[in-house]
Design a protein around this motif. Structure first.
Motif, PDB file in Angstrom:
ATOM      1  N   THR A 103      -0.465   9.418  -7.225  1.00 29.05           N
ATOM      2  CA  THR A 103       0.227   9.068  -8.476  1.00 29.05           C
ATOM      3  C   THR A 103       1.718   9.249  -8.263  1.00 29.05           C
ATOM      4  OG1 THR A 103      -0.003  11.317  -9.362  1.00 29.05           O
ATOM      5  CG2 THR A 103      -1.718   9.724  -9.948  1.00 29.05           C
ATOM      6  N   THR A 104       2.501   8.318  -8.786  1.00 26.44           N
ATOM      7  CA  THR A 104       3.952   8.337  -8.597  1.00 26.44           C
ATOM      8  C   THR A 104       4.622   8.074  -9.933  1.00 26.44           C
ATOM      9  OG1 THR A 104       3.558   7.357  -6.413  1.00 26.44           O
ATOM     10  CG2 THR A 104       5.840   7.446  -7.183  1.00 26.44           C
ATOM     11  N   TRP A 140       9.228   6.850 -19.219  1.00 24.22           N
ATOM     12  CA  TRP A 140       8.627   6.996 -17.895  1.00 24.22           C
ATOM     13  C   TRP A 140       7.447   6.044 -17.755  1.00 24.22           C
ATOM     14  CZ3 TRP A 140       9.870  10.999 -14.234  1.00 24.22           C
ATOM     15  CH2 TRP A 140      10.831  11.932 -14.676  1.00 24.22           C
ATOM     16  N   PHE A 141       7.075   5.772 -16.510  1.00 22.11           N
ATOM     17  CA  PHE A 141       5.740   5.256 -16.259  1.00 22.11           C
ATOM     18  C   PHE A 141       5.193   5.924 -15.008  1.00 22.11           C
ATOM     19  CE2 PHE A 141       7.924   1.861 -13.718  1.00 22.11           C
ATOM     20  CZ  PHE A 141       7.163   1.886 -12.558  1.00 22.11           C
ATOM     21  N   THR A 142       3.879   6.047 -14.972  1.00 20.40           N
ATOM     22  CA  THR A 142       3.171   6.603 -13.818  1.00 20.40           C
ATOM     23  C   THR A 142       2.301   5.512 -13.226  1.00 20.40           C
ATOM     24  OG1 THR A 142       3.117   8.841 -14.748  1.00 20.40           O
ATOM     25  CG2 THR A 142       1.488   8.323 -13.049  1.00 20.40           C
ATOM     26  N   VAL A 143       2.382   5.335 -11.929  1.00 21.01           N
ATOM     27  CA  VAL A 143       1.498   4.388 -11.252  1.00 21.01           C
ATOM     28  C   VAL A 143       0.493   5.176 -10.419  1.00 21.01           C
ATOM     29  CG1 VAL A 143       3.184   4.047  -9.367  1.00 21.01           C
ATOM     30  CG2 VAL A 143       1.296   2.429  -9.672  1.00 21.01           C
ATOM     31  N   THR A 144      -0.779   4.944 -10.708  1.00 15.64           N
ATOM     32  CA  THR A 144      -1.872   5.501  -9.915  1.00 15.64           C
ATOM     33  C   THR A 144      -2.261   4.444  -8.892  1.00 15.64           C
ATOM     34  OG1 THR A 144      -2.668   6.779 -11.802  1.00 15.64           O
ATOM     35  CG2 THR A 144      -4.210   6.447  -9.966  1.00 15.64           C
ATOM     36  N   THR A 145      -2.208   4.808  -7.619  1.00 16.32           N
ATOM     37  CA  THR A 145      -2.454   3.864  -6.529  1.00 16.32           C
ATOM     38  C   THR A 145      -3.693   4.280  -5.760  1.00 16.32           C
ATOM     39  OG1 THR A 145      -0.064   3.470  -6.314  1.00 16.32           O
ATOM     40  CG2 THR A 145      -1.456   2.783  -4.474  1.00 16.32           C
ATOM     41  N   ALA A 186       0.811  -1.218   0.000  1.00 16.84           N
ATOM     42  CA  ALA A 186       0.000   0.000   0.000  1.00 16.84           C
ATOM     43  C   ALA A 186       0.842   1.265   0.000  1.00 16.84           C
ATOM     44  CB  ALA A 186      -0.940   0.000   1.200  1.00 16.84           C
ATOM     45  N   ALA A 187       2.153   1.142   0.286  1.00 19.04           N
ATOM     46  CA  ALA A 187       2.997   2.332   0.438  1.00 19.04           C
ATOM     47  C   ALA A 187       4.307   2.263  -0.342  1.00 19.04           C
ATOM     48  CB  ALA A 187       3.313   2.557   1.915  1.00 19.04           C
ATOM     49  N   ILE A 188       4.761   1.089  -0.737  1.00 21.45           N
ATOM     50  CA  ILE A 188       6.131   0.932  -1.238  1.00 21.45           C
ATOM     51  C   ILE A 188       6.419   1.753  -2.485  1.00 21.45           C
ATOM     52  CG2 ILE A 188       5.537  -1.127  -2.581  1.00 21.45           C
ATOM     53  CD1 ILE A 188       8.877  -0.348  -0.731  1.00 21.45           C
ATOM     54  N   MET A 189       5.435   1.969  -3.342  1.00 27.01           N
ATOM     55  CA  MET A 189       5.703   2.727  -4.567  1.00 27.01           C
ATOM     56  C   MET A 189       5.915   4.216  -4.284  1.00 27.01           C
ATOM     57  SD  MET A 189       5.773   0.170  -6.524  1.00 27.01           S
ATOM     58  CE  MET A 189       5.917   0.782  -8.195  1.00 27.01           C
TER      59      MET A 189
END
Length: 261
Positions: free
Chosen positions: A241-242, A221-226, A101-104
């Motif tokens: 988003t990261t 690049w990539f963006t991860v929406t969590t 839930a937090a690592i990214m």
């Protein structure tokens, strides 16, 4: 008149399979292939997360009691105010802020590879964690872990969200072009959304969307929406988003242990 109607009806019955097939051909879309064989984008390689936002919560351990921007409820507030890193260290729980839930959001580097044709592996240098994204199959019943069980698919990206999908993450996104990786993680061990004790419970589910893109200057690049959903400690889903930038090799990847402080 009745004979004419009967002939027309019979003709429509004969034409119906063709009409259905034509409609399916125009509006339908076969589900994307699973795993490595169906990958519309390549996420493998080494990646770094430049911290361009939320510096005070990501680059340093936030002050005790600081849960700003996280929609915690009263039960979570009690835990945040009582946070004691020494107790976590004594209990061997230094990795509570390094779960799925937090690592990214933890600053650092990733190494992404295919473990096999249906399992994408993400290794983090921060906390030396390993995430496995499984294409196909149901989550097994077993012991909860920091990274839980992650079910993955290449996002179809078609159709409206299902009825009752009131919050983001409760239905498929609309308007995407089937170039995103969708991951849903459950079976999580309770942990922290931030290192200063902002909690998430064992009831938490994490939905992520990985979108890769290229900049005009050639950078990848990539963006991860969590989207973190926790009925025990969050009033509404917590969305971040990261961004990650691709690196040429793993020369800067350096595994580091978890830290409670």
């Amino acid at each position: 008149m009745m004979r004419t109607f009967t002939l027309v009806a019979a003709g429509l019955v004969l034409l119906m399979p063709g009409l259905v097939k034509a409609q399916a051909g125009r509006g339908g879309q076969a589900p994307p292939a699973a795993g490595k064989a169906g990958a519309p984008v390549d996420l493998t390689g080494y990646w770094v997360s430049p911290v361009m936002e939320d510096y005070r919560w990501r680059m340093i351990t936030p002050l005790k009691g600081d849960a700003a921007s996280v929609p915690i409820n009263d039960a979570a507030r009690k835990i945040v105010d009582a946070w004691d890193p020494a107790k976590d260290e004594a209990a061997g729980l230094q990795c509570k802020a390094y779960g799925a839930a937090a690592i990214m959001r933890v600053p650092g580097r990733l190494h992404i590879t295919w473990q096999d044709d249906n399992t994408l592996k993400i290794e983090t240098d921060a906390g030396t964690q390993t995430r496995l994204f499984h294409f196909g199959g149901a989550a097994p019943k077993g012991e909860q872990g920091w990274q839980g069980y992650s079910a993955a698919r290449w996002e179809p990206g078609v159709g409206p969200p299902p009825a009752g999908a009131g919050f983001i993450g409760q239905g498929s996104r609309v308007g995407t072009k089937s170039r995103s990786l969708e991951v849903v993680t459950t079976n999580l061990r309770p942990g922290y959304l931030r290192k200063n004790g902002v909690p998430y419970s064992a009831s938490t589910s994490v939905t992520e969307y990985y979108d890769r893109f290229s900049e005009p200057n050639g950078e990848e690049w990539f963006t991860v929406t969590t989207i973190v959903t926790d009925p025990q400690y969050l009033a509404i889903p917590f969305v971040t988003t990261t961004d990650f930038k691709k690196e040429p090799d793993g020369s800067r990847f350096s595994a580091m242990p978890c830290s409670a402080r």
